[in-house]
Design a protein around this motif. Structure first.
Motif, PDB file in Angstrom:
ATOM      1  N   HIS A  23      -2.759  -5.128  -7.304  1.00  9.35           N
ATOM      2  CA  HIS A  23      -2.926  -4.847  -6.058  1.00  9.35           C
ATOM      3  C   HIS A  23      -4.317  -4.109  -5.696  1.00  9.35           C
ATOM      4  N   CYS A  81      -7.566  -4.553  -3.000  1.00 10.67           N
ATOM      5  CA  CYS A  81      -7.418  -3.589  -1.622  1.00 10.67           C
ATOM      6  C   CYS A  81      -8.349  -2.393  -1.818  1.00 10.67           C
ATOM      7  N   CYS A 107       0.821  -1.230  -0.092  1.00 10.54           N
ATOM      8  CA  CYS A 107       0.124   0.174  -0.057  1.00 10.54           C
ATOM      9  C   CYS A 107       0.718   1.348   0.060  1.00 10.54           C
ATOM     10  N   CYS A 110      -6.946   1.016  -0.614  1.00  8.81           N
ATOM     11  CA  CYS A 110      -6.310   1.560  -1.919  1.00  8.81           C
ATOM     12  C   CYS A 110      -6.964   2.161  -2.926  1.00  8.81           C
TER      13      CYS A 110
END
Ligand SMILES: [Zn+2]
Lengths: 94, 205
Positions: free
Chosen positions: A42, A46, A16, A49
């Motif tokens: 990612h 997530c 992150c 994020c």
């Protein structure tokens, strides 16, 4: 994705914090494909994020929208009258 | 360059050609099309309505005087915003210099312990269309813009209004492309954070 061969960190493991550092280049579409793929990878897993990215993108767009709402309604007529006095009978300069 | 050949850019080009040939109403149409954006950009940079209006006047006067030098290798709007931001930046530089660099600390928020740096991150950007009309967002945004340095505001807005290229920004701010990218990123992070704090009702530090 052959970056495993690199002696650096494996790009799939964008964490992150690292992702925050890449946001500018991400939204300006300047990340190399491989890094961008790792970024997307990612992001897809997530939620925080995703929320952060949205805010990062949204804030400047909101700034623009908010400023545009502050344009005085009579700016245009004032401006055209001001410019008309100074420019109407002249040729545009070289 | 040709992506939007049939769009507003093309219409601007036709108006510019007409205005260059002495068609004053064509110039007026260019003014009508772009005055709002120029004003909003100047207001964002200078944070003062009277000065923003002066910048708009100066920008279009200058555009009229230099219309002959516009060759159409850039968008008219890009050229115009460059004129506007040059005027605004000149004015900002004449003012009392601001403290260099922001002393506002981003790091604590970004280094919050835990698996994510975004503990308790709120979802205020989830529905931007709703937020556009929210007085709360507007107030928080004004406060956030006021807290940024003029340079940070300018970078963010030049990018937001006209997608100014990093090269353009580097030129205007007399620095390098990597330095501009890094400053722009930091400025955006700061704006996001200030807006976040404003919307959560946290008093700014
Ligand atoms: Zn994450």
């Amino acid at each position: 994705m052959t970056a495993r061969d690199d002696d650096k960190k494996e790009p799939r493991h964008v964490d992150c914090r690292k992702l925050v550092g890449l946001l500018g280049e991400y939204v300006d579409e300047q990340l190399p494909d491989e890094v961008r793929l790792a970024f997307d990878d990612h992001i897809s897993q997530c939620a925080p994020c995703v929320a952060f990215l949205r805010q990062y993108r949204f804030a400047p767009a909101q700034a623009r929208a908010t400023l545009l709402q502050k344009v005085p309604a009579d700016l245009e007529s004032r401006l055209l009258s001001f410019l008309g006095d100074k420019c109407r009978d002249k040729k545009p300069g070289e | 360059m040709s992506r939007d050949a049939a769009g507003p850019k093309n219409e601007d080009e036709a108006l510019v050609s007409a205005a260059q040939a002495g068609d004053y109403p064509a110039f007026e149409e260019l003014v009508r099309r772009h005055q709002k954006n120029v004003y909003a950009l100047a207001l964002g940079m200078l944070r003062n309505p009277a000065e923003a209006e002066e910048i708009v006047q100066e920008t279009f006067l200058s555009a009229f005087s230099h219309l002959g030098t516009f060759r159409g290798d850039a968008r008219f709007s890009t050229w115009l915003y460059r004129v506007a931001s040059n005027h605004a930046l000149m004015r900002l530089r004449k003012k009392k210099p601001e403290p260099q660099g922001d002393t506002y600390d981003l790091e604590p928020r970004l280094s919050t312990a835990g698996t994510s740096p975004f503990d308790a991150l709120t979802q205020w950007a989830r529905r931007p269309d709703d937020a556009l009309h929210s007085r709360e967002v507007e107030g928080a945004l004004d406060a956030a813009l006021d807290r940024l340095t003029a340079e940070d505001r300018s970078l963010i807005l030049l990018r937001a209004f006209e997608s100014a290229s990093h090269e353009d920004l580097a030129h205007q701010f007399n620095t390098t492309v990597p330095a501009i990218k890094s400053r722009l990123h930091r400025a955006r992070l700061l704006l996001r954070q200030l807006l976040d704090e404003g919307l959560r009702g946290n008093p700014p530090r």
